[in-house]
Design a protein around this motif. Structure first.
Motif, PDB file in Angstrom:
ATOM      1  N   GLU A 121      10.165   2.777   7.854  1.00  0.00           N
ATOM      2  CA  GLU A 121      10.122   3.020   9.195  1.00  0.00           C
ATOM      3  C   GLU A 121      10.721   1.830   9.948  1.00  0.00           C
ATOM      4  N   VAL A 122      10.033   0.841   9.873  1.00  0.00           N
ATOM      5  CA  VAL A 122      10.581  -0.417  10.760  1.00  0.00           C
ATOM      6  C   VAL A 122      12.144  -0.343  10.423  1.00  0.00           C
ATOM      7  N   GLU A 168      -2.038   7.210   7.608  1.00  0.00           N
ATOM      8  CA  GLU A 168      -3.544   7.403   7.881  1.00  0.00           C
ATOM      9  C   GLU A 168      -4.075   6.266   8.687  1.00  0.00           C
ATOM     10  N   LEU A 169      -3.396   5.332   8.673  1.00  0.00           N
ATOM     11  CA  LEU A 169      -3.997   3.893   9.521  1.00  0.00           C
ATOM     12  C   LEU A 169      -3.036   3.721  10.950  1.00  0.00           C
ATOM     13  N   PHE A 170      -2.001   4.654  10.872  1.00  0.00           N
ATOM     14  CA  PHE A 170      -1.182   4.774  12.045  1.00  0.00           C
ATOM     15  C   PHE A 170      -0.273   3.297  12.139  1.00  0.00           C
ATOM     16  N   LEU A 171       0.087   2.882  10.965  1.00  0.00           N
ATOM     17  CA  LEU A 171       0.723   1.798  10.656  1.00  0.00           C
ATOM     18  C   LEU A 171       2.199   2.198  10.440  1.00  0.00           C
ATOM     19  N   LYS A 172       3.238   1.320  10.678  1.00  0.00           N
ATOM     20  CA  LYS A 172       4.504   1.950  10.245  1.00  0.00           C
ATOM     21  C   LYS A 172       4.876   1.324   8.849  1.00  0.00           C
ATOM     22  N   SER A 173       5.692   2.026   8.181  1.00  0.00           N
ATOM     23  CA  SER A 173       6.075   1.278   6.913  1.00  0.00           C
ATOM     24  C   SER A 173       7.371   0.844   6.913  1.00  0.00           C
ATOM     25  N   ILE A 221       0.858  -1.209  -0.193  1.00  0.00           N
ATOM     26  CA  ILE A 221       0.037   0.096   0.034  1.00  0.00           C
ATOM     27  C   ILE A 221       1.074   1.343  -0.201  1.00  0.00           C
ATOM     28  N   HIS A 222       0.121   2.167  -0.369  1.00  0.00           N
ATOM     29  CA  HIS A 222       1.073   3.633  -0.302  1.00  0.00           C
ATOM     30  C   HIS A 222       1.563   4.000   1.085  1.00  0.00           C
ATOM     31  N   ASP A 223       2.726   4.626   1.031  1.00  0.00           N
ATOM     32  CA  ASP A 223       3.253   5.483   2.445  1.00  0.00           C
ATOM     33  C   ASP A 223       2.010   6.172   3.099  1.00  0.00           C
ATOM     34  N   GLU A 224       1.272   6.823   2.239  1.00  0.00           N
ATOM     35  CA  GLU A 224       0.148   7.728   2.984  1.00  0.00           C
ATOM     36  C   GLU A 224      -0.665   7.030   3.619  1.00  0.00           C
TER      37      GLU A 224
END
Ligand code: ASP
Length: 592
Positions: A588-589, A580-585, A573-576
Motif C-alpha cells: 500500500e505504501v 486489523e491494526l490500521f497499519l499500511k502494508s 506480519i500478514h496483510d490481514e
C-alpha cells in the motif's frame, strides 16, 4: 519411573545399589568388548558402563547404536570405578548397565556441547537450547535464578511489596526510543513498552504502598552493544518518606546480601564520592576503584612556560603508571599514543615523562621543561624512580574523558583489574540538567522526575539560565568495578516544581500536560516525599561473575542486530494484521 537419581548424585556410598538414570549422551567410548557412555543432565555427569561379559549382546548393540545427544534411560548397578577421576563429583563410581532404552534420538548437533564449545556466538544463539545444555551457560541461568530469589528474600524481609506494573503503557521520555505496539481496539493509536516503570512506581507511592519493588522487564530501542539488550531486567524499587541516605543504606544492604549469599563475598561499607570529585579524580562518573592511578593536575605549574600545547589548554592532567618507565620504549609510547588518537578516543597527543632509576628524567617535552620543572611534576605525582608519567592537555571535560580511557587501558595492561576483586562505590550529587549544545536545550541527566537538592530548589524555581547548569540533583549511582550497576534519585513530589522542570526541559505546558498530566494530577492528592533506584539485573549478574557480556545470563538474548535468530524475530506480519491494526502494508505504501 524415569529415574531414581540425578546424574550428579551418585557417590562411593551408593556402590551396590540398583539405580535408574536418564539424560543426554555426552560422549561414547567404544572398546568393542566394553563401552562407556557419559550421561549428562542438569545436575552432572555419570559414567555408564557396558561389559560384554555381563551384558547381553542386544544391550551391547543398543549401546553401540546411540550418538551424541541421544536421550536415554539406563538401569544398572553402581560399582566402584577402577580408574577414578576427581574431575567430576561422581568420579569414584560408574553404573554397570543391565537395561537400556533410547527415549529419543538426536541428529548431530552443530557444535560440541562442552564447556569450551567450538560454536561461534551466532550458531550458539540459533541453537540456544543446545547451548543451554552446556555447563557454563546453564550455571549462569541458575545463578540468575538464585540472585532473583535472594533479592526477593531481602526486600520482602524489609517490608517491600512486589507489584506488577503494565507493559502496555504510553511513551515516557527516558532518553531512549520506545518500542511501540499498535492498538487494534483504538484505531491509529499505539501503546509503548515501558523503558522502566518509573511513573507507575511513583504513583504507587502516592497510593500509599510505601515500599515497592519489582524484578521487571524494561524495553529500550537503542543501538546494541555487548552489554546491552533491547529488553533487559531491572530490580526496580521506590520508597516513600525517605532521604537519599535511607535509599543508599537499603540498597547497600541488598547488594551486600546478594554478594554474601551467592558468592560468599563480604563487601565492606561502600565508599561514597560526589560526581565532581569522581570527574576530577578519575575523569568518569563510574570510576573503577580497584586500582589507584588517580588523576594529578599540573595546570598551575605547567602552564605559562612556553610550551604552546599546555599554554592553550584549559587543563593539564596526567596519571602515574608505577614501575612502567622501563617497559615502555619510544616505540611503545608511540603505539600507545596512536591508540589514544583512534577516533573512538580522539586524543590529539600525549606527553610522557620517565623517572629513571637514577632519579633523572627523560621526557617528550625536554625542550620546554628542565630537570627542576620535571622534578616538581614528579613530586605532585608522588612518583618514584621507574615510574612513567602520562600527561594530557586540552579542554577540561574532553581531556578528562580521554585520560579516563588511558587509565583503564593502563589498568588492564598492568593487570590491576581482577574481575573477581569487587570494589563498589556510590557516586552522588549528579548535575540535574545537562546543556546540549547541538539541540540548544537542557536534558535531564537522570530523568525528568529527579529532584534538585533541597538547597537548590529556590534557585531552580527562580534562577537564570546559567544557574540551571549548576543545579545539583539528589541522584546517585551504584558503581562496581567501573560498571554502573544502577541509579536512582529522590523525586520531585510537588506539582509546581515538576512543571518547572518540564519547562526547563523544553516541554510546552500542553506537552507536559498531555504526557504527564496523570502524574502531576496525582501529585495534587497528597504525594509523599519519595525516591527510588533501579539496578540492572542482567549487568549485576555479569559483574558478579567477572564477565563483561550480559548475554549468557539471559536465556534467549538478541544478537547485535536486535534479532532472535532462534525464532527468527522480528518478522513480517500478514496483510490481514495490517488491516486489523490500521497499519499500511508495504504494498500500500508503495502504491501511494
Ligand atoms: N527508572 C530509572 C531507570 O530506569 C531508575 C530510577 O530512577 O529509579 O534508570
Amino acid at each position: 519411573m524415569y529415574r531414581t537419581h540425578k546424574n550428579g548424585e551418585l557417590r562411593i556410598e551408593h556402590v551396590g545399589q540398583e539405580v535408574t538414570l536418564c539424560g543426554w549422551v555426552q560422549t561414547i567410548r567404544d572398546k568393542g568388548f566394553m563401552i562407556w557412555i557419559d550421561l549428562r543432565d542438569r545436575y552432572g555427569i555419570t559414567q555408564l558402563m557396558f561389559n560384554q561379559d555381563v551384558s547381553s549382546s542386544e544391550l551391547m548393540e543398543a549401546a553401540k547404536s546411540v550418538g551424541r545427544e541421544f536421550v536415554v534411560k539406563a538401569t544398572g548397578k553402581v560399582i566402584e570405578r577402577s580408574s577414578k577421576t576427581d574431575k567430576i563429583p561422581t568420579g569414584d563410581i560408574e553404573v554397570e548397565v543391565t537395561s537400556f532404552e533410547i527415549l529419543n534420538a538426536s541428529i548431530t548437533p552443530p557444535f560440541t556441547i562442552e564447556d569450551e564449545s567450538d560454536g561461534g556466538d551466532e550458531l550458539r544463539l540459533k541453537y540456544r537450547y543446545l547451548d543451554i545444555r552446556r555447563t557454563p551457560v546453564r550455571e549462569k541461568l541458575i545463578f540468575r535464578s538464585k540472585l532473583a530469589l535472594e533479592t526477593r528474600k531481602y526486600l520482602i524481609g524489609d517490608d517491600f511489596v512486589e507489584v506488577e506494573t503494565p507493559f502496555l503503557i504510553k511513551s515516557t521520555p527516558e532518553g531512549a526510543r520506545d518500542f511501540v505496539v499498535p492498538s487494534r481496539m483504538n484505531p491509529g493509536q499505539f501503546y509503548a513498552l515501558p523503558q522502566s516503570p518509573q511513573t507507575f512506581k511513583q504513583i504507587l507511592m502516592v497510593a500509599g504502598m510505601d515500599k515497592y519493588f519489582q524484578i521487571v522487564k524494561c524495553f529500550r530501542d537503542e543501538d546494541l552493544r555487548a552489554d546491552r539488550q533491547p529488553e533487559f531486567t531491572q530490580i526496580d524499587c521506590e520508597m516513600a518518606f525517605v532521604t537519599q541516605d535511607d535509599i543508599l543504606n537499603t540498597f547497600e544492604g541488598l547488594t551486600k546480601h546478594l554478594f554474601k549469599t551467592t558468592l560468599d563475598v563480604d563487601l565492606g561499607d561502600f565508599p561514597r564520592m560526589n560526581y565532581d570529585e569522581a570527574m576530577s579524580r578519575y575523569g568518569s562518573d563510574k570510576p573503577d576503584t580497584r586500582f589507584g592511578m588517580e588523576f594529578v593536575e599540573l595546570t598551575d605549574i605547567a602552564k605559562g612556560k612556553g610550551f604552546p600545547v599546555f599554554d592553550a589548554a584549559e587543563i593539564v592532567v596526567g596519571i602515574c603508571a608505577e614501575g612502567q618507565a622501563e617497559s615502555y620504549s619510544n616505540k611503545d609510547i608511540k603505539k600507545l599514543t596512536e591508540w589514544m588518537q583512534r577516533p573512538q578516543i580522539g586524543a590529539k597527543g600525549m606527553i610522557n615523562v620517565k623517572v629513571n632509576a637514577d632519579g633523572t628524567f627523560k621526557s617528550s617535552v625536554d625542550k620546554f621543561f628542565d630537570a627542576d620543572a620535571l622534578k616538581t611534576w614528579a613530586e605532585k605525582f608522588d612518583a618514584k624512580p621507574g615510574d612513567l608519567l602520562l600527561i594530557m592537555a586540552g579542554e577540561t571535560d574532553k581531556t578528562r574523558k580521554q585520560l579516563n580511557e588511558l587509565r583503564l587501558e593502563m589498568g588492564n595492561r598492568m593487570e590491576l583489574r581482577d574481575p573477581m576483586n569487587f570494589k563498589p562505590l556510590w557516586v552522588l550529587d549528579f548535575p540535574l540538567l545537562e546543556w546540549d549544545e547541538d539541540s540548544n536545550r537542557f536534558h535531564a541527566m537522570h530523568h525528568p522526575f529527579t529532584s534538585p537538592k533541597k538547597a537548590d530548589v529556590e534557585r531552580m524555581l527562580n534562577g537564570d539560565h546559567e544557574t540551571m547548569k549548576a543545579l545539583r540533583a539528589d541522584a546517585y549511582d551504584l558503581v562496581i568495578n567501573g560498571v554502573e550497576i544502577g541509579g536512582g534519585s529522590i523525586r520531585i513530589h510537588d506539582r509546581a516544581l515538576q512543571a518547572r522542570n518540564f519547562k526547563l526541559l523544553g516541554f510546552t505546558d500542553e506537552e507536559a500536560e498531555d504526557q504527564f498530566g496523570f502524574l502531576m494530577g496525582a501529585f495534587e492528592y497528597g504525594a509523599p516525599p519519595h525516591g527510588g533506584i533501579a539496578f540492572g539485573f542482567d549487568r549485576l549478574c555479569s559483574v558478579m561473575n567477572g564477565v563483561t557480556s550480559i548475554r549468557d545470563f539471559i536465556a534467549f538474548p538478541k544478537n547485535n542486530q536486535g534479532r532472535d535468530t532462534m525464532i527468527d524475530a522480528p518478522s513480517l506480519i500478514h496483510d490481514e494484521q495490517y488491516d486489523e491494526l490500521f497499519l499500511k502494508s508495504t504494498a500500500e505504501v508503495a502504491a501511494e
